[in-house]
Structures are given as C-alpha cells and as structure tokens.
Design a protein around this motif. Structure first.
Motif, PDB file in Angstrom:
ATOM      1  N   LEU A 117      26.255  60.062  55.258  1.00 15.07           N
ATOM      2  CA  LEU A 117      26.575  58.728  54.766  1.00 15.07           C
ATOM      3  C   LEU A 117      28.085  58.573  54.841  1.00 15.07           C
ATOM      4  CD1 LEU A 117      24.329  58.632  51.583  1.00 15.07           C
ATOM      5  CD2 LEU A 117      23.866  57.569  53.782  1.00 15.07           C
ATOM      6  N   ASN A 120      32.256  53.373  52.225  1.00  9.62           N
ATOM      7  CA  ASN A 120      32.766  52.057  52.608  1.00  9.62           C
ATOM      8  C   ASN A 120      33.695  51.574  51.503  1.00  9.62           C
ATOM      9  OD1 ASN A 120      33.268  49.551  53.596  1.00  9.62           O
ATOM     10  ND2 ASN A 120      31.140  48.862  53.588  1.00  9.62           N
ATOM     11  N   VAL A 123      33.812  47.480  50.199  1.00 13.55           N
ATOM     12  CA  VAL A 123      32.814  46.808  49.375  1.00 13.55           C
ATOM     13  C   VAL A 123      33.483  46.391  48.075  1.00 13.55           C
ATOM     14  CG1 VAL A 123      30.658  47.091  48.117  1.00 13.55           C
ATOM     15  CG2 VAL A 123      30.909  48.094  50.364  1.00 13.55           C
ATOM     16  N   LYS A 131      25.728  47.574  44.032  1.00 12.85           N
ATOM     17  CA  LYS A 131      25.546  47.965  45.425  1.00 12.85           C
ATOM     18  C   LYS A 131      26.282  49.271  45.687  1.00 12.85           C
ATOM     19  CE  LYS A 131      26.143  46.302  50.109  1.00 12.85           C
ATOM     20  NZ  LYS A 131      26.661  45.241  50.959  1.00 12.85           N
ATOM     21  N   ARG A 133      28.441  52.132  47.512  1.00 15.07           N
ATOM     22  CA  ARG A 133      29.599  52.106  48.393  1.00 15.07           C
ATOM     23  C   ARG A 133      29.402  53.043  49.592  1.00 15.07           C
ATOM     24  NH1 ARG A 133      34.969  51.118  45.022  1.00 15.07           N
ATOM     25  NH2 ARG A 133      35.560  50.416  47.078  1.00 15.07           N
ATOM     26  N   TRP A 134      28.243  53.659  49.695  1.00 13.85           N
ATOM     27  CA  TRP A 134      27.939  54.558  50.812  1.00 13.85           C
ATOM     28  C   TRP A 134      27.022  53.825  51.785  1.00 13.85           C
ATOM     29  CZ3 TRP A 134      30.507  59.031  51.254  1.00 13.85           C
ATOM     30  CH2 TRP A 134      31.151  59.510  50.124  1.00 13.85           C
ATOM     31  N   SER A 135      27.433  53.756  53.043  1.00 14.96           N
ATOM     32  CA  SER A 135      26.674  53.023  54.068  1.00 14.96           C
ATOM     33  C   SER A 135      25.579  53.903  54.657  1.00 14.96           C
ATOM     34  CB  SER A 135      27.609  52.558  55.179  1.00 14.96           C
ATOM     35  OG  SER A 135      28.566  51.673  54.659  1.00 14.96           O
ATOM     36  N   ARG A 136      24.662  53.272  55.359  1.00 13.64           N
ATOM     37  CA  ARG A 136      23.460  53.887  55.916  1.00 13.64           C
ATOM     38  C   ARG A 136      23.719  55.205  56.623  1.00 13.64           C
ATOM     39  NH1 ARG A 136      23.895  52.056  61.277  1.00 13.64           N
ATOM     40  NH2 ARG A 136      25.257  50.272  61.412  1.00 13.64           N
ATOM     41  N   ASP A 153      25.954  55.423  65.685  1.00 12.79           N
ATOM     42  CA  ASP A 153      25.154  54.507  64.873  1.00 12.79           C
ATOM     43  C   ASP A 153      23.790  54.318  65.528  1.00 12.79           C
ATOM     44  OD1 ASP A 153      25.786  52.951  67.021  1.00 12.79           O
ATOM     45  OD2 ASP A 153      26.858  51.421  65.899  1.00 12.79           O
TER      46      ASP A 153
END
Length: 187
Positions: A117, A120, A123, A131, A133-136, A153
């Motif tokens: 992960l 981000n 944010v 939400k 703060r760690w993206s997919r 990605d």
C-alpha cells in the motif's frame, strides 16, 4: 518581530534593526555561543558600555601601540580557537540530530511481486476524515538501491516511490489466535 509591530504591520521596517541585533546576540545551542561572539571575539555590549570600556582601555594601554598589537594578535588566535570549538560543537549537534532522526526510520525490506500500500499525503482529513490515507495495493516490479522502488498499477503503468511511503499489503492473510491462515484455505 511579529509581536512588536502594531496591528497594521506598517512599522516592520523600523523594527528590523532590533530584530537583527536580537538574532545576532542570541545564544545558539548548536554553536555553543552567539554569532556575534564568533565574528567579533567578544561579548556584545550596549553603546554606552562600549564608550565606557573604550575610555578605560585607552587609559590602561596609555596609547602603547606595541602592547595593543600583542593583545590583538592574542585575541585573533583565541578567536580562531573559539571558531574551531563552535565548528566541533555544531558537528556533534548535527550528528546527534541525524542519529535521532535515523532511529525513527522504520527499516523495511521488499521483494519483487510483493503487494504494498502507498501512503497518500494529499488526502484531506476534514472532508472525508474516516477515509484511509493508504491507497490501493500495488505490485512491486523492481527494488532499486537507496530506498527507491518501482511499482506497477493495475493498468501496467510504472512509477517510482520511496520505501518510506510503503507498507506491506496483508489482505490475503487472516490471523486467528496468533496463527496465520491464508483466506483461500477453508477453516
């Protein structure tokens, strides 16, 4: 300076000399002395004190150029020593600060094809404060030296990030009473 100017803040230029004098005469912990002392090899004094001291020095030396020259030469050598000590003190301070910050860095090791992960930092907290703060999850393509990692990605695009912005993605593992069980296995 902000506290000394009035609310319209039009008088800041009048306070600049005082602010600079305060900065020059303030004790700096990394140096172990003031910047004024480093430059002039003496403690700073108000103009009234300087005038009084100058009169006493003239009287003391009685205009003897030879003794004044010897005294000034000695002061210059002392100044070099003071500057050297300030340099050493600054170096020790920087080493301690570096050690403190490096102690807080979490060492992580990743391998190609690991899932991670990415943090981000853009944010905003208030619109969607719950939400993450760690993206997919992303797949690691390559691990480069000095903490650079190439990620893939879902579309196959590549980009490089620092290892400090990553953490392992653990969605495929469930922990029950301290035992790791992959989600694909039946319970």
């Amino acid at each position: 300076m902000q506290k000394t100017v009035n609310t319209t803040r039009k008088e800041w230029s009048l306070k600049l000399d005082d602010a600079l004098w305060t900065y020059i005469t303030a004790y700096k912990t990394p140096l172990g002395t003031t910047t004024y002392h480093l430059v002039y090899d003496k403690a700073c004094h108000l103009p009234v004190e300087l005038e009084h001291k100058a009169a006493w020095i003239v009287k003391l030396l009685n205009f003897d150029i030879k003794s004044a020259k010897e005294k000034r030469t000695l002061q210059i050598h002392e100044l070099e020593e003071i500057r050297h000590l300030a340099y050493e003190s600054s170096k020790i301070y920087k080493e301690k600060t570096k050690a403190y910050h490096e102690k807080r860095i979490i060492s992580r090791s990743f391998a190609p094809n690991d899932q991670v992960l990415i943090f981000n930092s853009r944010v905003k907290l208030f619109p969607e404060k719950l939400k993450s703060r760690w993206s997919r999850p992303f797949t690691i393509k390559e691990v480069r030296p000095y903490g650079a990692i190439v990620l893939l990605d879902k579309r196959g695009g590549e980009f490089v990030v620092n290892v400090q912005r990553l953490k392992p993605y653990l969605a495929d593992i469930t922990i029950i009473k301290g035992v790791e069980i992959p989600l694909s296995d039946p319970l």
